[in-house]
Motif scaffolding. Structure first.
Motif, PDB file in Angstrom:
ATOM      1  N   TRP A 112      48.693  31.716  43.334  1.00 52.93           N
ATOM      2  CA  TRP A 112      49.708  32.743  43.534  1.00 52.93           C
ATOM      3  C   TRP A 112      50.849  32.264  44.421  1.00 52.93           C
ATOM      4  O   TRP A 112      51.991  32.718  44.289  1.00 52.93           O
ATOM      5  CB  TRP A 112      49.078  34.032  44.068  1.00 52.93           C
ATOM      6  N   PHE A 163      47.940  39.560  49.006  1.00 53.42           N
ATOM      7  CA  PHE A 163      47.110  38.482  48.485  1.00 53.42           C
ATOM      8  C   PHE A 163      46.471  37.673  49.609  1.00 53.42           C
ATOM      9  O   PHE A 163      45.338  37.194  49.479  1.00 53.42           O
ATOM     10  CB  PHE A 163      47.943  37.584  47.571  1.00 53.42           C
ATOM     11  N   GLU A 192      42.393  37.076  50.231  1.00 52.02           N
ATOM     12  CA  GLU A 192      41.773  35.783  50.518  1.00 52.02           C
ATOM     13  C   GLU A 192      40.943  35.850  51.796  1.00 52.02           C
ATOM     14  O   GLU A 192      39.860  35.254  51.881  1.00 52.02           O
ATOM     15  CB  GLU A 192      42.841  34.707  50.632  1.00 52.02           C
ATOM     16  N   HIS A 238      40.832  33.543  43.422  1.00 50.30           N
ATOM     17  CA  HIS A 238      41.719  34.115  42.416  1.00 50.30           C
ATOM     18  C   HIS A 238      42.001  33.132  41.289  1.00 50.30           C
ATOM     19  O   HIS A 238      41.810  31.916  41.422  1.00 50.30           O
ATOM     20  CB  HIS A 238      43.031  34.593  43.058  1.00 50.30           C
ATOM     21  N   VAL A 262      46.989  38.758  37.956  1.00 52.35           N
ATOM     22  CA  VAL A 262      46.217  37.849  38.804  1.00 52.35           C
ATOM     23  C   VAL A 262      44.811  38.424  38.975  1.00 52.35           C
ATOM     24  O   VAL A 262      44.653  39.592  39.347  1.00 52.35           O
ATOM     25  CB  VAL A 262      46.872  37.661  40.184  1.00 52.35           C
ATOM     26  N   TRP A 263      43.802  37.606  38.697  1.00 51.06           N
ATOM     27  CA  TRP A 263      42.404  38.016  38.876  1.00 51.06           C
ATOM     28  C   TRP A 263      41.916  37.619  40.272  1.00 51.06           C
ATOM     29  O   TRP A 263      42.143  36.494  40.710  1.00 51.06           O
ATOM     30  CB  TRP A 263      41.503  37.352  37.847  1.00 51.06           C
ATOM     31  N   PHE A 264      41.238  38.541  40.969  1.00 45.42           N
ATOM     32  CA  PHE A 264      40.595  38.271  42.258  1.00 45.42           C
ATOM     33  C   PHE A 264      39.114  38.621  42.128  1.00 45.42           C
ATOM     34  O   PHE A 264      38.764  39.666  41.576  1.00 45.42           O
ATOM     35  CB  PHE A 264      41.226  39.104  43.371  1.00 45.42           C
ATOM     36  N   THR A 267      35.237  42.513  41.187  1.00 47.09           N
ATOM     37  CA  THR A 267      36.304  41.753  40.536  1.00 47.09           C
ATOM     38  C   THR A 267      37.488  42.688  40.333  1.00 47.09           C
ATOM     39  O   THR A 267      37.312  43.825  39.872  1.00 47.09           O
ATOM     40  CB  THR A 267      35.857  41.196  39.176  1.00 47.09           C
TER      41      THR A 267
END
Length: 661
Positions: free
Chosen positions: A117, A131, A135, A141, A175-177, A183
């Motif tokens: 990202w 973001f 984290e 991600h 964006v996947w986290f 998830t």
């Protein structure tokens, strides 16, 4: 993001953007979004989206994320479809799709773009701060390949050439986290004038201070370990709908059905039988054929009409074709028609070309396009002047409560019913039979042809292991409402289209795959189509298109990224697609998507062209309004071209061999 600059009327910077070139160089690029008022218009739409105040399920991780958003002055706009929350800050929107009590299917998350990202968003922006927080909460991600990334990279490679595709209301960053228990897919809709997914103004934040888990009434069976299909089986068995074989066919039931056939044949000049290939319509077909063979002087013209939706169960389709051959081999001169939808209305043309969501209980577009309209056309062609046609249906009162209500409404105390097409009357000669009586009749009654017995059809039902219901053939549809109810009225015990995503589970298709391994690919393909209905995978644009740059609130159509994924799975599974439908879909995409701001990515193009017999080669002029004004696919490399080239090369090779000798 700089919230002051996100105010309407000012500049709309997407973010401070970074991109890696190679593995060592880092370039800075500031992307400035132009004002979209001139190109696109947002209006209130008719599509109603249910918005709830809270998630269906959450956990401590979700509570922590939502608390961060609330404490950092994000506005909350509600939850769509139980698991997707919409938030905003300034006039930029984000949507968070939650997987808390289930894991996302990896094949639906797309291919990793290898970007992080920070390659796209500056850490000191509002979105960057979110973001960073994720984290710190131990999320990892992944940014999948997507149209937004394509346009973004283009803008970086050509810093002085603005990529206007970034302005499209259909464009978004995904964006996947992911962490152990949760998830999240975060969608970023920068500088939009209207909130995505049909939500409206800000709502009060829900109370997340306690552990919350909502259990709907539909989940009670799961909580007690009872599946819906088992409950349905018990109810139907009690009503005589179990597929069992009786010692003998009740004489009164058979006599009544034969009398009904005799009445129809003596009172009608033309009879049309709607044949779906299932047990009920097959029993009606045998009753009619036996009557004609016993009464060779009958002057009534009989016509059989079946349908091929283009996505039929291939085993059932083969059965219908075999029956067609046998009927046409009899000395009765009975025409047997199999109607198909128009190419522009086919299943995959609507999904890939037009971006329709796979049919659901909320959007059953397939019934009219795949069944109703093709059948209506042939029925209208069969109409007789000043005399009604009788349409024989395999409807039974016992088959389902929906079908029973339909029969009662249509026939009442009268023998004949009505049809939506004037000039057609209907009759259901086995309406009083149970499923057990139908099966018993097929077991004991010999088909009037050789080489293909009724036991082949019964074997299909045995393989389905619970396929009590069959989707009615198109001609059997009285009106669209009854068609919609009949197509998908069961929780999963049905036989019909292999792509049917209206039902929750297609148990019959999955069970049949054990006896017919060629069906496994369709089981897997249906799973992909079913999963694509879930907005949590980001497969919808988030805005309902109105054409000519106009949009309104709603779930929207399938994104090009979602359609690319479906195409890639089709190709990997060996699912065939008619060449004409594929090319028509490509033409539709060119006409619709580019005008609405979405570039046709090479990934989509290659995924679609992989479905063709040969790659079309240079496609720059295909369907171009100037170079190809008639939409004929000019300059396309065809299978005939390949065959011609191979022939010429073979001739040259043979000539060289002759010269060498």
């Amino acid at each position: 993001m700089n919230d002051e600059k996100l105010k309407r009327g000012g500049e709309c910077p997407l973010a401070a953007c970074y991109s890696r070139v190679g593995k060592s160089l880092l370039f800075f690029h500031a992307v400035k979004a132009k004002c979209m008022d001139e190109r696109y218009q947002f209006t209130e739409g008719e599509q109603r989206v249910s918005v709830s105040q809270s998630l269906k399920k959450w956990n401590n991780t979700v509570r922590s994320v939502w608390s961060y958003l609330q404490n950092n002055d994000f506005d909350f706009h509600g939850v769509v479809r139980d698991h997707s929350g919409v938030f905003s800050k300034g006039n930029g929107f984000i949507v968070i799709h939650h997987f808390t009590h289930d894991k996302p299917k990896k094949q639906m998350q797309g291919i990793d773009s290898d970007l992080v990202w920070r390659d796209i968003i500056s850490a000191d922006t509002t979105l960057g701060n979110l973001f960073v927080f994720l984290e710190q909460e131990d999320f990892t991600h992944m940014i999948p390949e997507q149209v937004f990334i394509d346009a973004f990279i283009h803008s970086l490679l050509l810093p002085h050439e603005w990529d206007w595709h970034l302005e499209s209301p259909k464009n978004k960053l995904m964006v996947w986290f992911e962490k152990d228990d949760t998830t999240l897919l975060i969608e970023v809709f920068p500088a939009k004038e209207m909130a995505p997914y049909g939500v409206s103004g800000a709502l009060d934040w829900p109370d997340l201070t306690y552990e919350y888990e909502y259990a709907s009434s539909l989940e009670w069976s799961e909580m007690f370990g009872i599946e819906e299909v088992q409950v349905t089986a018990l109810v139907r068995a009690a009503n005589g709908e179990a597929l069992t074989i009786l010692e003998e066919m009740p004489s009164n039931a058979l006599d009544i059905a034969r009398m009904a056939i005799a009445k129809i044949m003596t009172e009608s000049r033309r009879v049309c039988l709607a044949y779906s290939g299932g047990k009920d319509s097959h029993a009606c077909l045998l009753l009619v054929l036996h009557y004609l063979l016993v009464n060779p002087d009958c002057q009534t013209e009989v016509i059989v009409v079946s349908s091929d939706t283009g996505v039929e169960n291939m085993v059932l389709k083969e059965h219908i074709l075999r029956v067609k051959e046998r009927v046409e081999s009899l000395p009765l001169s009975i025409p047997f028609y199999i109607v198909e939808p128009e190419e522009e209305d086919s299943f995959y043309t609507c999904v890939i070309g037009k971006g329709y969501s796979p049919p659901s209980s909320l959007f059953k577009w397939c019934v009219r396009r795949l069944k109703l309209e093709p059948a209506q056309k042939i029925l209208e062609q069969l109409l007789m002047p000043e005399e009604e046609i009788c349409l024989i249906l395999g409807s039974r009162d016992m088959e389902s409560s929906t079908r029973a209500r339909s029969n009662s409404k249509i026939f009442g105390e009268e023998f004949y019913g009505t049809h939506s097409i004037p000039g057609i009357k209907t009759a259901a000669p086995i309406r009083s039979w149970t499923a057990a009586e139908v099966v018993t009749y097929l077991v004991h009654e010999k088909a009037p042809w050789e080489g293909y017995s009724n036991h082949h059809l019964l074997h299909l039902y045995g393989s389905a292991a619970g396929g009590w219901s069959e989707c009615p053939t198109a001609a059997a549809i009285i009106n669209e409402n009854d068609a919609v109810k009949a197509c998908g009225s069961s929780s999963g015990a049905r036989m019909g289209c292999v792509t049917c995503t209206v039902v929750k589970n297609d148990d019959s298709l999955r069970n049949m795959a054990f006896d017919y391994p060629e069906l496994h690919r369709y089981v897997e393909m249906r799973a992909v189509l079913k999963a694509s209905q879930d907005i949590r995978y980001g497969g919808y644009t988030g805005y309902q298109r109105k054409g000519r740059g106009r949009f309104s609130g709603g779930i929207g159509d399938l994104t090009l990224d979602a359609r690319t994924l479906i195409l890639e799975h089709m190709h990997a599974l060996g699912i065939k697609w008619k060449e004409k439908e594929a090319l028509l879909s490509y033409q539709i995409v060119l006409e619709r998507e580019i005008s609405e701001g979405i570039a046709i990515s090479s990934r989509f193009r290659e995924a679609l062209f992989a479905m063709l017999p040969v790659h079309p080669g240079v496609v720059g002029s295909m369907y171009h309004p100037i170079w190809d004004p008639w939409g004929s696919g000019v300059d396309r490399f065809t299978e005939e071209d390949r065959a011609a080239i191979e022939r010429i090369m073979m001739e040259e090779k043979e000539q060289r061999l002759e010269e060498a000798i």
